[in-house]
Write a protein that holds these residues in place. Structure first.
Motif, PDB file in Angstrom:
ATOM      1  N   ASP A   5       0.841  -1.192   0.000  1.00 44.76           N
ATOM      2  CA  ASP A   5       0.000   0.000   0.000  1.00 44.76           C
ATOM      3  C   ASP A   5       0.881   1.249   0.000  1.00 44.76           C
ATOM      4  O   ASP A   5       1.870   1.336   0.749  1.00 44.76           O
ATOM      5  CB  ASP A   5      -0.902  -0.001   1.235  1.00 44.76           C
ATOM      6  CG  ASP A   5      -1.873   1.155   1.242  1.00 44.76           C
ATOM      7  OD1 ASP A   5      -2.876   1.083   0.516  1.00 44.76           O
ATOM      8  OD2 ASP A   5      -1.636   2.139   1.987  1.00 44.76           O
ATOM      9  N   ARG A  59       0.674   5.640   0.074  1.00 45.86           N
ATOM     10  CA  ARG A  59      -0.221   6.781   0.319  1.00 45.86           C
ATOM     11  C   ARG A  59       0.587   8.067   0.451  1.00 45.86           C
ATOM     12  O   ARG A  59       1.704   8.060   0.969  1.00 45.86           O
ATOM     13  CB  ARG A  59      -1.064   6.563   1.578  1.00 45.86           C
ATOM     14  CG  ARG A  59      -2.037   5.401   1.445  1.00 45.86           C
ATOM     15  CD  ARG A  59      -2.906   5.161   2.660  1.00 45.86           C
ATOM     16  NE  ARG A  59      -3.738   3.992   2.431  1.00 45.86           N
ATOM     17  CZ  ARG A  59      -4.958   4.023   1.901  1.00 45.86           C
ATOM     18  NH1 ARG A  59      -5.491   5.204   1.584  1.00 45.86           N
ATOM     19  NH2 ARG A  59      -5.644   2.927   1.691  1.00 45.86           N
ATOM     20  N   GLU A  80      -5.252  13.435   2.524  1.00 47.34           N
ATOM     21  CA  GLU A  80      -4.763  12.436   1.574  1.00 47.34           C
ATOM     22  C   GLU A  80      -5.042  12.880   0.150  1.00 47.34           C
ATOM     23  O   GLU A  80      -6.154  13.246  -0.212  1.00 47.34           O
ATOM     24  CB  GLU A  80      -5.423  11.078   1.841  1.00 47.34           C
ATOM     25  CG  GLU A  80      -4.837   9.963   0.974  1.00 47.34           C
ATOM     26  CD  GLU A  80      -5.325   8.583   1.354  1.00 47.34           C
ATOM     27  OE1 GLU A  80      -6.147   8.033   0.603  1.00 47.34           O
ATOM     28  OE2 GLU A  80      -4.879   8.069   2.409  1.00 47.34           O
ATOM     29  N   HIS A 121      -3.404   7.416  -3.394  1.00 48.13           N
ATOM     30  CA  HIS A 121      -3.026   6.106  -2.869  1.00 48.13           C
ATOM     31  C   HIS A 121      -3.086   5.084  -3.995  1.00 48.13           C
ATOM     32  O   HIS A 121      -3.864   5.204  -4.933  1.00 48.13           O
ATOM     33  CB  HIS A 121      -3.924   5.677  -1.697  1.00 48.13           C
ATOM     34  CG  HIS A 121      -5.349   5.434  -2.078  1.00 48.13           C
ATOM     35  ND1 HIS A 121      -6.292   6.431  -2.117  1.00 48.13           N
ATOM     36  CD2 HIS A 121      -5.984   4.292  -2.444  1.00 48.13           C
ATOM     37  CE1 HIS A 121      -7.458   5.933  -2.484  1.00 48.13           C
ATOM     38  NE2 HIS A 121      -7.299   4.637  -2.690  1.00 48.13           N
TER      39      HIS A 121
END
Length: 302
Positions: A196, A198, A205, A208
């Motif tokens: 993952d 990000r 955010e 991602h």
């Protein structure tokens, strides 16, 4: 195992990172020395016992780039990123034929929490969320987070000439927070790392993705880079920017507007990659330099 280079009370040392902090190698032993040896760190590094010394808490050190690489190549291995940068829904057919990369500046590296100045003359400053592989003598030694900071206005101008990117990528690249050895990861059946990834700006955010969305696994990037030339232990190979908001310019291309806006002094860019860690850099004002003098035009009467 996590290997770091850090500064503590004015002294730069490399060492092994644990939950307790950094256990330093003997003076003069660098992470690049360990990478060149090709062996994960045990009780002895280059014949010297290192696991019996004191531990310095991470809160007391400044993390530097994990190593000083001989060279830094950066690929463009995510199809979705290319789609957003070139034209929404369009990828040049040449992208599929072979991995493309450029060389960036190994002398312009920043640590995991260092301030990052905006390059002179740039008004469109951007981040790029990537993972980099670091080569050992027999293949990939480990992985680190790679932020390929980009001056988009400088990059766009110079690439219209048919070369580059050059000054658009020349000012700074963040590596960190440390180098995690390859034995800490498991590749899938196709050779990809499914991690993952990000990135956020000022706590919001922006993007991602999964590292497994690369068009080629790292081993194939290494094989391509080695065609007709020689790679060296310590060479860094970036994955290229991930998709789904891995950089601002990809979103600008998809949305037809500078949304989110270019980075400004005071912005905090944070990147987290599963299994590796987090880097967090604050953007600051850069050096104010005079404009570049234009070239003189050719006298066609001669």
């Amino acid at each position: 195992m996590r290997l770091a280079t850090c500064e503590h009370r004015g002294e730069v040392r490399a060492g092994v990172v644990s939950e307790d902090g950094v256990r330093a190698f003997p003076a003069g032993v660098t992470v690049l020395d360990v990478v060149r040896s090709g062996l994960p760190v045990g009780a002895r590094v280059l014949g010297v016992d290192v696991l019996g010394g004191p531990v310095v808490p991470l809160t007391e050190v400044r993390l530097l780039p994990p190593l000083e690489p001989p060279s830094v190549r950066d690929f463009v291995a995510f199809e979705e990123h290319v789609e957003g940068m070139v034209a929404p829904g369009s990828v040049p057919p040449e992208w599929y034929e072979a991995p493309t990369f450029y060389f960036t500046n190994p002398a312009a590296l920043a640590g995991a929490h260092d301030d990052v100045p905006i390059p002179p003359g740039s008004r469109l400053f951007d981040f790029e969320l990537e993972v980099a592989a670091v080569l050992g003598p027999d293949g990939i030694f480990g992985y680190t987070i790679f932020n390929d900071w980009s001056a988009r206005d400088l990059q766009r101008r110079e690439m219209k000439v048919g070369l580059g990117p050059a000054k658009g990528k020349d000012s700074v690249t963040t590596l960190g927070p440390w180098l995690v050895t390859a034995d800490e990861f498991t590749v899938d059946s196709d050779g990809f790392l499914d991690l993952d990834m990000r990135v956020s700006v000022n706590g919001v955010e922006i993007g991602h993705d999964r590292l497994a969305n690369m068009g080629w696994p790292f081993e194939e990037l290494v094989a391509y880079a080695a065609r007709g030339t020689r790679l060296r232990p310590g060479d860094v190979l970036g994955s290229g920017t991930c998709g789904n908001g891995g950089c601002l310019a990809e979103l600008w291309g998809r949305r037809g507007a500078q949304d989110p806006p270019p980075l400004q002094p005071g912005d905090v860019v944070e990147m987290t990659v599963e299994g590796i860690g987090t880097i967090r850099n604050t953007v600051v004002a850069g050096i104010d330099l005079p404009p570049v003098r234009p070239a003189r035009t050719r006298d066609r009467s001669r």
